[in-house]
Design an enzyme around this catalytic site. Structure first.
Site, PDB file in Angstrom:
ATOM      1  N   GLY A  10       0.971  -1.300   0.069  1.00 43.74           N
ATOM      2  CA  GLY A  10      -0.011  -0.124   0.175  1.00 43.74           C
ATOM      3  C   GLY A  10       0.990   1.386  -0.029  1.00 43.74           C
ATOM      4  N   GLU A 103       5.569  -5.003   5.871  1.00 39.72           N
ATOM      5  CA  GLU A 103       6.023  -6.269   6.187  1.00 39.72           C
ATOM      6  C   GLU A 103       5.997  -7.356   5.051  1.00 39.72           C
ATOM      7  OE1 GLU A 103       1.626  -7.352   7.983  1.00 39.72           O
ATOM      8  OE2 GLU A 103       3.176  -8.822   8.142  1.00 39.72           O
ATOM      9  N   THR A 125       4.996   2.544   6.046  1.00 40.43           N
ATOM     10  CA  THR A 125       3.525   1.971   6.171  1.00 40.43           C
ATOM     11  C   THR A 125       2.563   2.966   7.223  1.00 40.43           C
ATOM     12  OG1 THR A 125       1.621   0.343   7.211  1.00 40.43           O
ATOM     13  CG2 THR A 125       4.060   0.204   7.938  1.00 40.43           C
ATOM     14  N   ASP A 127       0.401   2.278   8.924  1.00 40.84           N
ATOM     15  CA  ASP A 127      -0.012   1.419  10.238  1.00 40.84           C
ATOM     16  C   ASP A 127       0.886   1.471  11.201  1.00 40.84           C
ATOM     17  OD1 ASP A 127      -2.144   0.612   8.447  1.00 40.84           O
ATOM     18  OD2 ASP A 127      -1.145  -1.143   8.041  1.00 40.84           O
ATOM     19  N   MET A 169      -7.977   3.044   9.203  1.00 45.02           N
ATOM     20  CA  MET A 169      -7.267   2.036   8.809  1.00 45.02           C
ATOM     21  C   MET A 169      -6.220   1.125   9.913  1.00 45.02           C
ATOM     22  SD  MET A 169      -5.864   2.498   5.082  1.00 45.02           S
ATOM     23  CE  MET A 169      -7.026   2.425   3.746  1.00 45.02           C
ATOM     24  N   GLY A 170      -5.931   0.001   9.841  1.00 41.44           N
ATOM     25  CA  GLY A 170      -5.380  -0.782  10.780  1.00 41.44           C
ATOM     26  C   GLY A 170      -5.839  -2.033  10.751  1.00 41.44           C
ATOM     27  N   GLU A 221     -10.212  -0.752  11.484  1.00 39.97           N
ATOM     28  CA  GLU A 221     -10.802  -1.563  10.516  1.00 39.97           C
ATOM     29  C   GLU A 221     -10.999  -3.048  11.049  1.00 39.97           C
ATOM     30  OE1 GLU A 221      -9.166  -1.293   6.623  1.00 39.97           O
ATOM     31  OE2 GLU A 221      -7.139  -1.543   7.525  1.00 39.97           O
TER      32      GLU A 221
HETATM   33  O1  F6P Z   1      -1.198  -1.770   4.867  1.00 42.89           O
HETATM   34  C1  F6P Z   1      -1.568  -0.502   4.681  1.00 42.89           C
HETATM   35  C2  F6P Z   1      -3.295  -0.364   4.739  1.00 42.89           C
HETATM   36  O2  F6P Z   1      -3.315   0.935   4.577  1.00 42.89           O
HETATM   37  C3  F6P Z   1      -3.950  -1.096   5.857  1.00 42.89           C
HETATM   38  O3  F6P Z   1      -3.966  -0.271   6.896  1.00 42.89           O
HETATM   39  C4  F6P Z   1      -5.148  -1.479   4.708  1.00 42.89           C
HETATM   40  O4  F6P Z   1      -5.792  -2.458   5.500  1.00 42.89           O
HETATM   41  C5  F6P Z   1      -4.731  -1.794   3.509  1.00 42.89           C
HETATM   42  O5  F6P Z   1      -3.605  -1.360   3.216  1.00 42.89           O
HETATM   43  C6  F6P Z   1      -5.677  -1.391   2.492  1.00 42.89           C
HETATM   44  O6  F6P Z   1      -5.426  -2.045   1.201  1.00 42.89           O
HETATM   45  P1  F6P Z   1      -5.712  -1.498  -0.098  1.00 42.89           P
HETATM   46  O7  F6P Z   1      -5.018  -0.342  -0.615  1.00 42.89           O
HETATM   47  O8  F6P Z   1      -5.402  -2.770  -1.073  1.00 42.89           O
HETATM   48  O9  F6P Z   1      -7.111  -1.417  -0.151  1.00 42.89           O
END
Ligand code: F6P
Length: 341
Positions: A10, A103, A125, A127, A169-170, A221
């Protein structure tokens, strides 16, 4: 020397600041030739690359996203992914890679190190869930965006005497919820690390209404009610096995409305938290990570990741850095509870 860069997973604000720092130091201090691989691990797997010179990084320090594009490609789930990466590097004369990711991307970097590829990792990240570093860039910006949203939601919630549930998010770590909830004065903060009781949430909400205030509930989330399960946006899994989460905010808002008889609304901040310009803190951290990653490549210290410890940037082994994620400890969560209700 020819050095490749890629951004995977992401996206988050600050990726371009890392790219700029590596290109600037790589050229000015070491006279390297730099190349950017597009869309995470897909780039070196397919040979999709572009040159990276001083002109290409001139105006990108404050720009969100990544000029290289990103993806959640996992070479170890593709036919001979690692072998294809090695062939591309050999064909394009690339001696080393700087992989900027979370990660998953860094987990691949660690395995590629074992497979003989020269890689240095940079942690990113929103997160903030990488255990080996005190902070990742992107987190400060996400917390800033979420806090501003909470401040705005509070005034409309109070005008209408409503409960407002803010979903942030999280997936596995509640750092954004904890920090934005504390900064925004939330009345309830719910994190994935700790199952929550709906009855307890309702009690806190009612206590707030009794004092003529509108309650703000910040929920990650990945937060789960006691005896329940994560709410999924879709059951589909990405190449690293992650499902798309989403919906706990709306579900909780409905539970609160049903159980209190008060109006309740849910807001999902979603990808707004990942977009736009990085804060000054994230620009500085990303820049320092980029400079130190360049130094690690110059020193031939491969298989390492740069990390923040206190105010210092240190190097840790990639294998160690990706061994476990950093979650919110019990005492940090309990510290915040004095503000609940
Ligand atoms: O890993 C970062 C993150 O933003 C998470 O917090 C979230 O669950 C995920 O990516 C969302 O992923 P995507 O951009 O694929 O919807």
């Amino acid at each position: 020397m020819r050095v490749g860069l890629l951004t995977g997973g992401g996206d988050c604000p600050g990726l371009n600041a890392v790219i700029r720092a590596v290109v600037r130091k790589g050229i000015e201090d070491y006279d390297w030739d730099l190349v950017g691989f597009r869309n995470g691990w897909q780039g070196p797997m397919t040979g999709d690359s572009r040159p990276l010179g001083l002109d290409h990084v001139e105006d990108i320090l404050a720009r969100g996203g990544t000029i290289l594009g990103s993806s959640r490609t996992n070479p170890y789930k593709e036919n001979d992914g690692a072998g294809r990466i090695k062939s591309t590097l050999a064909e394009q004369g690339v001696d080393a890679l700087v992989a900027i990711g979370g990660e998953d991307t860094l987990g691949v970097a660690s395995r590629l190190t074992d497979d003989g590829v020269n890689v240095v990792g940079v942690p990113k990240t929103i997160d903030n869930d990488l255990d080996a570093t005190d902070y990742t860039f992107g987190f400060d910006t996400a917390v800033h965006i979420a806090t501003e949203a909470i401040d705005r939601l509070r005034t409309t919630a109070e005008s209408h005497h409503r409960a407002l549930v803010v979903e942030v998010m999280g997936r596995h770590a509640g750092w954004i919820a904890l920090h934005s909830g504390l900064a925004g004065g939330a009345n309830v903060i719910l994190v994935p690390e700790r199952e929550f009781s709906v009855e307890q949430v309702v009690e806190w909400v009612e206590r707030r209404f009794e004092r003529m205030y509108a309650p703000i509930i910040v929920v990650a989330e990945g937060a789960v009610p006691v005896g329940g399960a994560e709410l999924l946006h879709s059951g589909e899994r990405d190449a690293f096995g992650h499902v798309r989460l989403g919906g706990v905010g709306q579900w909780l808002a409905e539970e609160i409305a049903d159980r209190t008889g008060k109006e309740s609304r849910a807001v999902v901040l979603g990808h707004v938290q990942r977009g736009g310009t990085p804060t000054a803190y994230d620009r500085v951290l990303a820049t320092r990570f980029g400079l130190q990653a360049t130094q690690a490549v110059a020193d031939g210290d491969f298989g390492t990741m740069v990390a923040l410890r206190g105010t210092d940037i240190v190097r840790v082994r990639l294998s160690e850095a990706t061994a476990k994620i950093k979650t919110v400890p019990k005492d940090r969560y309990e510290e915040a509870q004095v503000f609940f209700g």
